[in-house]
Write a protein that holds these residues in place. Structure first.
Motif, mmCIF file in Angstrom:
data_model
loop_
_atom_site.group_PDB
_atom_site.id
_atom_site.type_symbol
_atom_site.label_atom_id
_atom_site.label_comp_id
_atom_site.label_asym_id
_atom_site.label_seq_id
_atom_site.Cartn_x
_atom_site.Cartn_y
_atom_site.Cartn_z
ATOM 1 N N UNK A 221 37.254 58.317 39.114
ATOM 2 C CA UNK A 221 38.613 57.987 39.542
ATOM 3 C C UNK A 221 38.718 56.534 40.009
ATOM 4 N N UNK A 222 38.065 56.201 41.099
ATOM 5 C CA UNK A 222 38.271 54.897 41.731
ATOM 6 C C UNK A 222 37.777 53.741 40.863
ATOM 7 N N UNK A 223 36.712 53.978 40.107
ATOM 8 C CA UNK A 223 36.189 52.927 39.242
ATOM 9 C C UNK A 223 36.273 53.310 37.767
ATOM 10 N N UNK A 224 37.205 54.164 37.435
ATOM 11 C CA UNK A 224 37.461 54.467 36.021
ATOM 12 C C UNK A 224 37.758 53.157 35.300
ATOM 13 N N UNK A 225 37.207 52.981 34.130
ATOM 14 C CA UNK A 225 37.266 51.663 33.499
ATOM 15 C C UNK A 225 38.703 51.204 33.209
ATOM 16 N N UNK A 226 39.603 52.134 32.901
ATOM 17 C CA UNK A 226 40.987 51.731 32.651
ATOM 18 C C UNK A 226 41.665 51.306 33.950
ATOM 19 N N UNK A 227 41.327 51.963 35.049
ATOM 20 C CA UNK A 227 41.858 51.569 36.355
ATOM 21 C C UNK A 227 41.355 50.170 36.720
ATOM 22 N N UNK A 228 40.068 49.930 36.472
ATOM 23 C CA UNK A 228 39.496 48.607 36.740
ATOM 24 C C UNK A 228 40.202 47.539 35.904
ATOM 25 N N UNK A 229 40.486 47.859 34.642
ATOM 26 C CA UNK A 229 41.161 46.901 33.764
ATOM 27 C C UNK A 229 42.575 46.613 34.251
ATOM 28 N N UNK A 230 43.291 47.642 34.701
ATOM 29 C CA UNK A 230 44.654 47.449 35.202
ATOM 30 C C UNK A 230 44.647 46.658 36.505
ATOM 31 N N UNK A 231 43.702 46.959 37.383
ATOM 32 C CA UNK A 231 43.578 46.197 38.631
ATOM 33 C C UNK A 231 43.330 44.726 38.330
ATOM 34 N N UNK A 232 42.427 44.475 37.391
ATOM 35 C CA UNK A 232 42.088 43.103 37.013
ATOM 36 C C UNK A 232 43.298 42.390 36.424
ATOM 37 N N UNK A 233 44.086 43.124 35.647
ATOM 38 C CA UNK A 233 45.284 42.546 35.051
ATOM 39 C C UNK A 233 46.264 42.098 36.131
ATOM 40 N N UNK A 234 46.500 42.937 37.129
ATOM 41 C CA UNK A 234 47.410 42.537 38.205
ATOM 42 C C UNK A 234 46.868 41.336 38.967
ATOM 43 N N UNK A 235 45.580 41.341 39.257
ATOM 44 C CA UNK A 235 44.993 40.208 39.976
ATOM 45 C C UNK A 235 45.137 38.918 39.183
ATOM 46 N N UNK A 236 45.002 39.003 37.864
ATOM 47 C CA UNK A 236 45.175 37.815 37.021
ATOM 48 C C UNK A 236 46.626 37.353 37.014
ATOM 49 N N UNK A 237 47.550 38.305 37.043
ATOM 50 C CA UNK A 237 48.972 37.948 37.109
ATOM 51 C C UNK A 237 49.267 37.191 38.394
ATOM 52 N N UNK A 238 48.788 37.719 39.510
ATOM 53 C CA UNK A 238 49.037 37.073 40.797
ATOM 54 C C UNK A 238 48.332 35.720 40.881
ATOM 55 N N UNK A 239 47.136 35.624 40.293
ATOM 56 C CA UNK A 239 46.414 34.352 40.294
ATOM 57 C C UNK A 239 47.167 33.305 39.479
ATOM 58 N N UNK A 240 47.713 33.720 38.331
ATOM 59 C CA UNK A 240 48.475 32.784 37.506
ATOM 60 C C UNK A 240 49.769 32.375 38.218
ATOM 61 N N UNK A 241 50.433 33.333 38.855
ATOM 62 C CA UNK A 241 51.661 33.025 39.588
ATOM 63 C C UNK A 241 51.377 32.024 40.702
ATOM 64 N N UNK A 242 50.290 32.237 41.431
ATOM 65 C CA UNK A 242 49.931 31.313 42.509
ATOM 66 C C UNK A 242 49.612 29.923 41.942
ATOM 67 N N UNK A 243 48.966 29.872 40.792
ATOM 68 C CA UNK A 243 48.632 28.599 40.164
ATOM 69 C C UNK A 243 49.901 27.845 39.755
ATOM 70 N N UNK A 244 50.876 28.577 39.210
ATOM 71 C CA UNK A 244 52.125 27.943 38.782
ATOM 72 C C UNK A 244 52.893 27.394 39.981
ATOM 73 N N UNK A 245 52.920 28.147 41.078
ATOM 74 C CA UNK A 245 53.599 27.685 42.288
ATOM 75 C C UNK A 245 52.952 26.400 42.799
ATOM 76 N N UNK A 246 51.622 26.355 42.753
ATOM 77 C CA UNK A 246 50.901 25.170 43.215
ATOM 78 C C UNK A 246 51.233 23.953 42.360
ATOM 79 N N UNK A 247 51.623 24.204 41.111
ATOM 80 C CA UNK A 247 52.002 23.115 40.210
ATOM 81 C C UNK A 247 53.470 22.722 40.368
ATOM 82 N N UNK A 248 54.167 23.424 41.261
ATOM 83 C CA UNK A 248 55.568 23.111 41.510
ATOM 84 C C UNK A 248 56.545 23.880 40.652
ATOM 85 N N UNK A 249 56.068 24.875 39.902
ATOM 86 C CA UNK A 249 56.958 25.646 39.037
ATOM 87 C C UNK A 249 57.627 26.777 39.812
ATOM 88 N N UNK A 250 58.795 27.160 39.374
ATOM 89 C CA UNK A 250 59.540 28.257 39.983
ATOM 90 C C UNK A 250 59.079 29.595 39.397
#
Length: 419
Positions: A221-250
């Motif tokens: 359950x907690x480390x099911x590979x699809x769950x891990x992939x989805x968690x990683x996807x959200x973390x990458x989304x938030x990381x990209x959003x934070x990177x864009x904000x740092x560049x001055x983008x809306x």
């Protein structure tokens, strides 16, 4: 409200939780606690097990239910506790996870640079001021500074009410039977010896099942590979959003608390200096992430748009798990193919192809061992007392490595990526 005595039906335990203390009702009614209704207990696990939609709110009520039972058992066995200590233990377990961010552990240390336990402590301190010091004993129990150590162990240890509830609750809502443990049996076997929480000898087999079930639930359950992939996807989304904000983008979510926490990486010192910061953090839950990700599907940044669309429509990356680390010779070709697939730069491909590590450690000899009380009055660690779980099994930490990459590359990589 004049009537603060309530009963709450809990399907996991096929019975009712009784709210008998005014301050517990008041804490449950507070906006900080009501926020837990809007945070899923298992994050993206519902993408694999559709029934896993239960919330932090239901888990915290369940843990309170088990705490009620455990305290009654200990009182029957002659363990002395004052009314203030009993109430403090109930409040401590009720608020032990109140500091979680959206999607529970998925966003740990992502929106704020502090662990959820520290956030819980900040919320408890704020509530203690609001309730005129009524949570002082609860905070001491939570911090393990209260003289009776066993009360803290009921809240946080390797056999606490938190773990007992989430194993049974997560098993119930996912349908994974491996998480079913003898909760009633374990609670009825609880005792106290030399100010330490122990388990009567007759409860050994139930504790063995608990430890094994926890290990199995992590992989299924907690480390099911699809769950891990989805968690990683959200973390990458938030990381990209934070990177864009740092560049001055809306990001298109200006004025929201989420935008504030993506613009700044706040520390514990920041929360202590600015009291309004905790209020803004308390306004963020799963719905804010869901709404933002849907907005970002149409963002001008190609990377953020693709990642967001993948999460909304469950187009989860392919993921492979191995007992050995994946070397750079495998990663780089996948990134090159990803650059060609989406027309992105080498740096941008890192949001689509990367590696990670998974750890599963069901028992920790350095973290308040589970002690068994024998009829002759002696106590032994479960590893020494058990015929089934020796120290080698208990100490073993299973480490696995994963690599994730776009599904579109799956056929091209079937020969070079181990299943």
């Amino acid at each position: 409200m004049t009537n603060k005595r309530k009963i709450i039906n809990d399907p996991v335990y096929d019975g009712f939780l009784t709210i008998e203390d005014d301050i517990i009702f008041d804490v449950l009614s507070h906006p900080y606690f009501q926020r837990q209704r809007r945070i899923k207990q298992l994050g993206f696990t519902c993408l694999v097990y559709p029934g896993a939609m239960h919330t932090r709110f239901s888990h915290m009520l369940g843990a309170l239910n088990l705490m009620n039972r455990a305290l009654e058992v200990l009182k029957v066995k002659g363990i002395e506790m004052t009314e203030d200590e009993v109430l403090g233990a109930k409040l401590a377990i009720l608020m032990h996870d109140i500091g979680h961010g959206p999607f529970s552990h998925t966003s740990e240390r992502t929106l704020v640079d502090i662990p959820h336990e520290t956030c819980s402590r900040l919320f408890m301190e704020r509530l203690n001021r609001e309730f005129g010091g009524g949570l002082t004993t609860a905070i001491q129990i939570f911090d393990d500074t209260y003289p009776k150590h066993f009360l803290h162990q009921l809240v946080s240890s390797q056999l606490d009410m938190d773990r007992l509830d989430y194993l049974g609750r997560d098993s119930f809502f996912t349908g994974v039977s491996e998480g079913i443990v003898g909760t009633d049996r374990i609670i009825n076997m609880l005792n106290v010896k030399d100010d330490r929480l122990v388990v009567d000898e007759k409860g050994i087999y139930s504790v063995e099942k608990f430890i094994i079930s926890r290990r199995l639930m992590y992989w299924q359950v907690y480390m099911h590979k699809t769950v891990v992939a989805a968690d990683t996807l959200l973390l990458n989304i938030l990381a990209r959003a934070r990177e864009l904000v740092a560049q001055g983008q809306s990001l298109g979510i200006e004025g929201t608390p989420l935008n504030d926490f993506l613009t700044h990486r706040y520390t514990q010192q920041d929360f202590e200096k600015d009291e309004q910061l905790l209020e803004r953090f308390a306004m963020i839950d799963d719905s804010d992430i869901d709404s933002a990700v849907k907005v970002w599907m149409r963002h001008g940044d190609k990377v953020l748009g693709i990642l967001s669309e993948h999460l909304v429509n469950r187009h989860i990356s392919a993921i492979r798990v191995s007992d050995k680390p994946y070397d750079s010779g495998m990663i780089e070709p996948l990134r090159v193919q990803t650059q060609q697939l989406y027309g992105i730069t080498p740096h941008e491909s890192e949001f689509f192809v990367n590696t990670g590590i998974l750890h599963n450690h069901a028992y920790d000899y350095n973290d308040q061992e589970i002690r068994v009380l024998f009829k002759d009055g002696t106590c032994r660690d479960i590893g020494d007392a058990s015929d089934q779980l020796d120290r080698h099994f208990l100490e073993k930490q299973v480490t696995k490595y994963f690599i994730y990459f776009p599904k579109e590359l799956l056929l091209r990589t079937s020969e070079c990526v181990n299943a």
